[in-house]
Design a protein around this motif. Structure first.
Motif, PDB file in Angstrom:
ATOM      1  N   LEU A 265      74.441 -91.613 106.943  1.00  0.00           N
ATOM      2  CA  LEU A 265      73.829 -92.802 106.372  1.00  0.00           C
ATOM      3  C   LEU A 265      73.977 -92.798 104.858  1.00  0.00           C
ATOM      4  O   LEU A 265      74.293 -93.829 104.249  1.00  0.00           O
ATOM      5  CB  LEU A 265      72.358 -92.889 106.778  1.00  0.00           C
ATOM      6  N   SER A 266      73.798 -91.638 104.233  1.00  0.00           N
ATOM      7  CA  SER A 266      73.938 -91.539 102.777  1.00  0.00           C
ATOM      8  C   SER A 266      75.330 -91.947 102.319  1.00  0.00           C
ATOM      9  O   SER A 266      75.487 -92.738 101.384  1.00  0.00           O
ATOM     10  CB  SER A 266      73.647 -90.112 102.312  1.00  0.00           C
ATOM     11  N   GLU A 267      76.352 -91.405 102.971  1.00  0.00           N
ATOM     12  CA  GLU A 267      77.723 -91.727 102.566  1.00  0.00           C
ATOM     13  C   GLU A 267      78.042 -93.189 102.844  1.00  0.00           C
ATOM     14  O   GLU A 267      78.711 -93.846 102.055  1.00  0.00           O
ATOM     15  CB  GLU A 267      78.726 -90.821 103.261  1.00  0.00           C
TER      16      GLU A 267
ATOM     17  N   ARG B 255      80.800 -79.438  97.684  1.00  0.00           N
ATOM     18  CA  ARG B 255      79.550 -78.822  98.160  1.00  0.00           C
ATOM     19  C   ARG B 255      78.367 -79.764  97.953  1.00  0.00           C
ATOM     20  O   ARG B 255      77.516 -79.915  98.828  1.00  0.00           O
ATOM     21  CB  ARG B 255      79.302 -77.490  97.451  1.00  0.00           C
ATOM     22  N   GLU B 256      78.310 -80.411  96.802  1.00  0.00           N
ATOM     23  CA  GLU B 256      77.220 -81.352  96.524  1.00  0.00           C
ATOM     24  C   GLU B 256      77.254 -82.531  97.495  1.00  0.00           C
ATOM     25  O   GLU B 256      76.212 -82.956  97.999  1.00  0.00           O
ATOM     26  CB  GLU B 256      77.309 -81.866  95.096  1.00  0.00           C
ATOM     27  N   MET B 257      78.441 -83.063  97.761  1.00  0.00           N
ATOM     28  CA  MET B 257      78.555 -84.203  98.668  1.00  0.00           C
ATOM     29  C   MET B 257      78.166 -83.835 100.097  1.00  0.00           C
ATOM     30  O   MET B 257      77.603 -84.652 100.824  1.00  0.00           O
ATOM     31  CB  MET B 257      79.984 -84.754  98.658  1.00  0.00           C
ATOM     32  N   LEU B 258      78.468 -82.605 100.501  1.00  0.00           N
ATOM     33  CA  LEU B 258      78.169 -82.176 101.867  1.00  0.00           C
ATOM     34  C   LEU B 258      76.775 -81.590 102.020  1.00  0.00           C
ATOM     35  O   LEU B 258      76.386 -81.212 103.133  1.00  0.00           O
ATOM     36  CB  LEU B 258      79.219 -81.151 102.321  1.00  0.00           C
ATOM     37  N   ALA B 259      76.009 -81.519 100.962  1.00  0.00           N
ATOM     38  CA  ALA B 259      74.687 -80.896 101.014  1.00  0.00           C
ATOM     39  C   ALA B 259      73.773 -81.575 102.029  1.00  0.00           C
ATOM     40  O   ALA B 259      72.974 -80.901 102.672  1.00  0.00           O
ATOM     41  CB  ALA B 259      74.050 -80.911  99.631  1.00  0.00           C
ATOM     42  N   ASP B 260      73.882 -82.889 102.209  1.00  0.00           N
ATOM     43  CA  ASP B 260      73.012 -83.573 103.166  1.00  0.00           C
ATOM     44  C   ASP B 260      73.698 -83.867 104.491  1.00  0.00           C
ATOM     45  O   ASP B 260      73.176 -84.578 105.328  1.00  0.00           O
ATOM     46  CB  ASP B 260      72.459 -84.863 102.555  1.00  0.00           C
TER      47      ASP B 260
END
Length: 80
Positions: A27-29, A73-78
């Motif tokens: 949902l975030s992306e 890593r930041e983008m995949l954190a959630d």
């Protein structure tokens, strides 16, 4: 990364979640992409030659920094 919280109607939330699932995105992306697509500064993605492999890869947008392991890593954190 910063977390944003906002309130929407339950039917709107269901609709957004369903659209994200159809796009096979979190949902975030999905929301980030929707915002970028509607941004007046959106431009076509360019391609550059990778200096390591010679393959053609996507070029960073002129106003963004190049993709790094840390930004991934930041983008995949959630990511679930």
């Amino acid at each position: 990364m910063t977390t944003l919280t906002f309130k929407i109607a339950e039917d709107e939330a269901r609709s957004l979640r369903a659209a994200a699932r159809r796009a096979r995105l979190t949902l975030s992306e999905y929301l980030r992409r929707q915002i970028r697509m509607n941004s007046p500064e959106a431009q076509p993605v360019g391609k550059v030659k990778c200096r390591h492999t010679g393959a053609m890869i996507f070029a960073p947008a002129p106003h963004l920094t190049p993709l790094t392991s840390e930004t991934v890593r930041e983008m995949l954190a959630d990511f679930p």
